[in-house]
Motif scaffolding. Structure first.
Motif, PDB file in Angstrom:
ATOM      1  N   THR A  95       0.844  -1.191   0.000  1.00 35.28           N
ATOM      2  CA  THR A  95       0.000   0.000   0.000  1.00 35.28           C
ATOM      3  C   THR A  95       0.881   1.242   0.000  1.00 35.28           C
ATOM      4  O   THR A  95       1.861   1.327   0.739  1.00 35.28           O
ATOM      5  N   VAL A  96       0.509   2.201  -0.844  1.00 35.37           N
ATOM      6  CA  VAL A  96       1.288   3.431  -0.981  1.00 35.37           C
ATOM      7  C   VAL A  96       0.634   4.515  -0.121  1.00 35.37           C
ATOM      8  O   VAL A  96      -0.233   5.256  -0.589  1.00 35.37           O
ATOM      9  N   ASN A  97       1.035   4.589   1.127  1.00 35.81           N
ATOM     10  CA  ASN A  97       0.467   5.584   2.048  1.00 35.81           C
ATOM     11  C   ASN A  97       1.393   6.791   2.165  1.00 35.81           C
ATOM     12  O   ASN A  97       1.787   7.195   3.271  1.00 35.81           O
ATOM     13  N   GLN A  98       1.762   7.347   1.049  1.00 37.46           N
ATOM     14  CA  GLN A  98       2.601   8.533   1.023  1.00 37.46           C
ATOM     15  C   GLN A  98       2.381   9.232  -0.300  1.00 37.46           C
ATOM     16  O   GLN A  98       1.601   8.771  -1.125  1.00 37.46           O
ATOM     17  N   ASN A  99       3.039  10.354  -0.499  1.00 42.08           N
ATOM     18  CA  ASN A  99       2.802  11.139  -1.701  1.00 42.08           C
ATOM     19  C   ASN A  99       4.125  11.665  -2.242  1.00 42.08           C
ATOM     20  O   ASN A  99       5.130  11.716  -1.532  1.00 42.08           O
ATOM     21  N   GLY A 100       4.121  12.041  -3.507  1.00 43.38           N
ATOM     22  CA  GLY A 100       5.293  12.708  -4.042  1.00 43.38           C
ATOM     23  C   GLY A 100       5.952  12.009  -5.211  1.00 43.38           C
ATOM     24  O   GLY A 100       5.348  11.187  -5.905  1.00 43.38           O
ATOM     25  N   THR A 101       7.235  12.335  -5.406  1.00 45.62           N
ATOM     26  CA  THR A 101       8.008  11.952  -6.580  1.00 45.62           C
ATOM     27  C   THR A 101       9.065  10.928  -6.188  1.00 45.62           C
ATOM     28  O   THR A 101       9.898  11.195  -5.311  1.00 45.62           O
ATOM     29  N   TYR A 102       9.035   9.782  -6.833  1.00 40.61           N
ATOM     30  CA  TYR A 102       9.924   8.674  -6.495  1.00 40.61           C
ATOM     31  C   TYR A 102      10.441   8.031  -7.783  1.00 40.61           C
ATOM     32  O   TYR A 102      10.248   8.555  -8.873  1.00 40.61           O
ATOM     33  N   TRP A 103      11.091   6.904  -7.659  1.00 39.28           N
ATOM     34  CA  TRP A 103      11.501   6.152  -8.843  1.00 39.28           C
ATOM     35  C   TRP A 103      11.698   4.697  -8.469  1.00 39.28           C
ATOM     36  O   TRP A 103      11.657   4.333  -7.288  1.00 39.28           O
ATOM     37  N   TYR A 104      11.843   3.844  -9.467  1.00 45.63           N
ATOM     38  CA  TYR A 104      12.110   2.428  -9.212  1.00 45.63           C
ATOM     39  C   TYR A 104      13.319   2.007 -10.029  1.00 45.63           C
ATOM     40  O   TYR A 104      13.591   2.556 -11.099  1.00 45.63           O
ATOM     41  N   HIS A 105      14.050   1.031  -9.497  1.00 42.87           N
ATOM     42  CA  HIS A 105      15.254   0.585 -10.207  1.00 42.87           C
ATOM     43  C   HIS A 105      15.679  -0.788  -9.700  1.00 42.87           C
ATOM     44  O   HIS A 105      15.297  -1.222  -8.609  1.00 42.87           O
ATOM     45  N   CYS A 106      16.473  -1.435 -10.495  1.00 39.62           N
ATOM     46  CA  CYS A 106      17.077  -2.712 -10.107  1.00 39.62           C
ATOM     47  C   CYS A 106      17.986  -2.486  -8.903  1.00 39.62           C
ATOM     48  O   CYS A 106      18.686  -1.472  -8.824  1.00 39.62           O
ATOM     49  N   HIS A 107      17.978  -3.435  -7.961  1.00 47.44           N
ATOM     50  CA  HIS A 107      18.876  -3.361  -6.798  1.00 47.44           C
ATOM     51  C   HIS A 107      19.588  -4.703  -6.638  1.00 47.44           C
ATOM     52  O   HIS A 107      19.677  -5.255  -5.546  1.00 47.44           O
ATOM     53  N   THR A 108      20.091  -5.208  -7.775  1.00 49.81           N
ATOM     54  CA  THR A 108      20.820  -6.479  -7.797  1.00 49.81           C
ATOM     55  C   THR A 108      22.033  -6.336  -8.711  1.00 49.81           C
ATOM     56  O   THR A 108      21.885  -5.993  -9.893  1.00 49.81           O
ATOM     57  N   ASP A 109      23.208  -6.562  -8.181  1.00 50.67           N
ATOM     58  CA  ASP A 109      24.422  -6.613  -9.006  1.00 50.67           C
ATOM     59  C   ASP A 109      24.583  -5.417  -9.931  1.00 50.67           C
ATOM     60  O   ASP A 109      25.008  -5.557 -11.080  1.00 50.67           O
TER      61      ASP A 109
END
Length: 618
Positions: A113-127
């Motif tokens: 659940t996304v109980n926050q607001n604003g500007t974010y990003w997603y990315h790989c976090h492996t190797d």
């Protein structure tokens, strides 16, 4: 009948609307891209496409991402950068911290659940795979923000650096005895929304929300728009008091939201200027373009001139100091820390001759069991930091502790540090933005934080999840341990994370055991990757305090050897080997047919050809 209907209507109006479920199905595969027009290369695509899709949700939504790893030759994961994951630590996506890597042919579901607001990003976090294109913006819309009615439209702008080689091909040259100083790989170019030379089409006398996200692997960038000011309203998901600025310094992983009001007339277009922070680069070749122009397009038929100005040449522009921002909610300074973690950034060599990064004397080395899974299988010993290994640099904290991090920088470069699971208060930073901020190391003497001699702390410190610690300076951060979980704290320059610049916070481990359930498909990812998911950092399930066989950093250079000395020794040995080989070849050759050099220049020329192995040396 009418009173009954009225009661039902009142009940419906008083009950909060049910948040929706937002589902993304990601098939992660290799595709080919050429965003700078200079070279085709393999990149990580989703559903056969690159650039990747922007994830968009509303505050309160349930986000579900079903990820299938179709890369074939590389494990992967997804970290949702800036998401607190309160109560869902297992969805944080950091391999060997909160999950196992997802092997080729395997799947995993992230559900939170996304109980926050604003500007974010997603990315790989492996190797270290996000430099290969596995990164994109994640936007959480909030119709109740204090500025929601002040703008007509919004734009998301990503800033990034770009390499023409795969990270796995860059690593052997970066982590090499031939690069003892740890000089970071220089990007080939820089991108704006994964391209170059693009336009944002606007109308006159209109206010827009610009969301800026630096999704680079290495470099910070300055951002400004010619002849325009803007108003900062958010940093890293935290709303701020509206604050006017004309130039932003956006470090790796940082985000800003700004309100931009256009001019009354549409008689020309204006340059959107990005300038790479060149102090981060050890080498700048003549063909490396550090300044880039995109456009705020008022009139599609008007000219779009290039902006060749640099930040240093502009007397009326100075980067805004993010440490002076005030959170809109006026959350006061966290007083009286109960835990103080005092660490220093150090860049040094170990006995294999390669350059590593340390917090104090520990270069983060991933354990054999993801740290969260060690928590889940350690019972009462989960409160003992020994369980998590000697090289994860783990700090165990209690629920609701006020944690103070004193981060001194003994390095000559700046470092953007990110904490998972939290925002922190920026209590102090030295030096502040200004002429000394990026060049302070020239003084040659690191300035550690002195708790008995520092500037006054702000009453309402700015909060964010990524902060730049200046060269030879320091930052002081505070956060409340109100989110039980395993959270990594690391430099977000991916090359520095590769070198080990990270540590781990295990927050309220017994509460984690009580409240958390790891899904079956997450454990299945461990089986598919042949990664242990029980026991201590060494995989020991019998004696959790026995770390025999744990992963560990290479050994220290023996006393008396400096970095320069060991490098000199390595090259001396190599020269000796080459010299002995030459003698042998000379002795075995047919001397009657050997060609005698006719000039001293020919002799010198033969010597020059033997010393061109160091790709990263200036």
């Amino acid at each position: 009948m009418l009173p009954y209907l009225g009661y039902l209507l009142l009940l419906l109006l008083s009950k909060p609307l049910r948040a929706k479920e937002v589902v993304y199905d990601f098939n992660v595969t290799w595709v080919t891209a050429n965003p700078d027009g200079l070279a085709d290369r393999k990149v990580v695509g989703i559903n056969g496409q690159w650039p990747l899709p922007v994830i968009e949700v509303d505050k309160g939504d349930q986000l579900v991402v079903n990820m299938y790893n179709g890369l074939g030759d590389k494990s992967t994961s997804i970290h949702f950068h800036g998401m607190y994951q309160n109560g869902t630590n297992e969805m944080d996506g950091a391999s060997m911290v909160t999950q196992c890597p997802v092997a080729p042919g395997s799947s995993i579901t992230y559900n939170f659940t996304v109980n926050q607001n604003g500007t974010y990003w997603y990315h790989c976090h492996t190797d270290y795979c996000y430099p290969d294109g596995y990164r994109q913006a994640l936007i959480v819309h909030d119709n109740n923000s204090y500025f929601a009615n002040e703008y007509e439209e919004e734009f998301t702008v990503t800033l990034s650096d770009w390499y023409h080689e795969l990270a796995e091909d860059i690593k052997p040259e970066f982590m090499s005895v031939y690069n003892p100083t740890g000089a970071e790989p220089i990007p080939n170019s820089w991108l704006f929304n994964d391209t170059q030379g693009m336009s944002l089409s606007v109308k006159p006398n209109t206010t827009y929300l610009l969301r800026l996200v630096n999704i680079a692997a290495f470099t910070a960038q300055y951002f400004y728009i010619e002849d325009h000011n803007f108003t900062i309203v958010e940093i890293d998901g935290v709303y701020t008091e509206p604050t006017e600025a004309n130039l932003l310094y956006v470090a790796v992983a940082q985000r800003y939201s700004v309100l931009l009001t256009t001019k009354d007339t549409a008689d020309k277009n204006y340059a959107i200027v990005t300038v790479v922070d060149s102090t981060l680069l050890d080498t700048i070749t003549p063909d490396l373009q550090l300044n880039h122009t995109n456009w705020l397009e008022y009139d599609a038929s008007a000219t779009k001139p290039q902006a060749n100005i640099t930040v240093a040449e502009s007397s009326d522009l100075s980067p805004f100091d993010d440490a002076t921002l005030i959170p809109y909610d006026h959350m006061p300074l966290l007083e009286n820390p109960t835990v103080t973690v005092n660490v220093a950034v150090v860049m040094d060599n170990l006995d294999n001759g390669k350059g590593y990064a340390f917090l104090n004397d520990i270069s983060y080395t991933a354990p054999k069991v993801p740290t969260l899974y060690s928590v889940m299988s350690a019972g009462d010993l989960a409160t003992d930091a020994t369980v998590y290994g000697d090289f994860t640099h783990t700090q165990v904290v209690d629920h609701m502790d006020i944690v103070e991090i004193i981060l001194n920088n003994n390095d000559t470069g700046s470092h953007p540090f990110h904490l998972h699971g939290h925002v922190f208060q920026v209590v102090d930073r030295y030096p502040p933005y200004g002429s000394d901020f990026f060049e302070f190391a020239d003084a040659g003497i690191p300035q550690p934080y002195d708790p008995n001699n520092h500037s006054a702390f702000p009453a309402y410190p700015p909060r964010r999840d990524t902060i730049v610690v200046p060269p030879a300076g320091y930052v002081v951060l505070r956060f409340r341990a109100d989110n039980p979980g395993v959270w990594i704290f690391h430099c977000h320059i991916d090359w520095h994370l590769m070198q080990g610049l990270a540590m781990t916070f295990v927050e309220a481990p017994l509460m984690i055991q009580e409240k958390l359930t790891i899904p079956a498909d997450h454990y299945a990812a461990c089986v598919a990757s042949d990664v242990e998911h029980e026991g201590n950092a060494a995989g020991n399930t019998v004696d959790l305090l026995d770390l025999s066989g744990q992963n560990q950093q290479p050994g220290w250079i023996p006393d008396g050897f400096t970095t320069r000395g060991i490098v000199s020794m390595v090259f001396t040995v190599l020269s000796a080997i080459l010299g002995m080989g030459s003698i042998v070849l000379y002795g075995l050759s047919d001397l009657k047919h050997a060609k005698k050099p006719e000039t001293q220049a020919e002799v010198s020329g033969q010597g020059v050809q033997g010393g061109q192995d160091d790709e990263y040396q200036d």
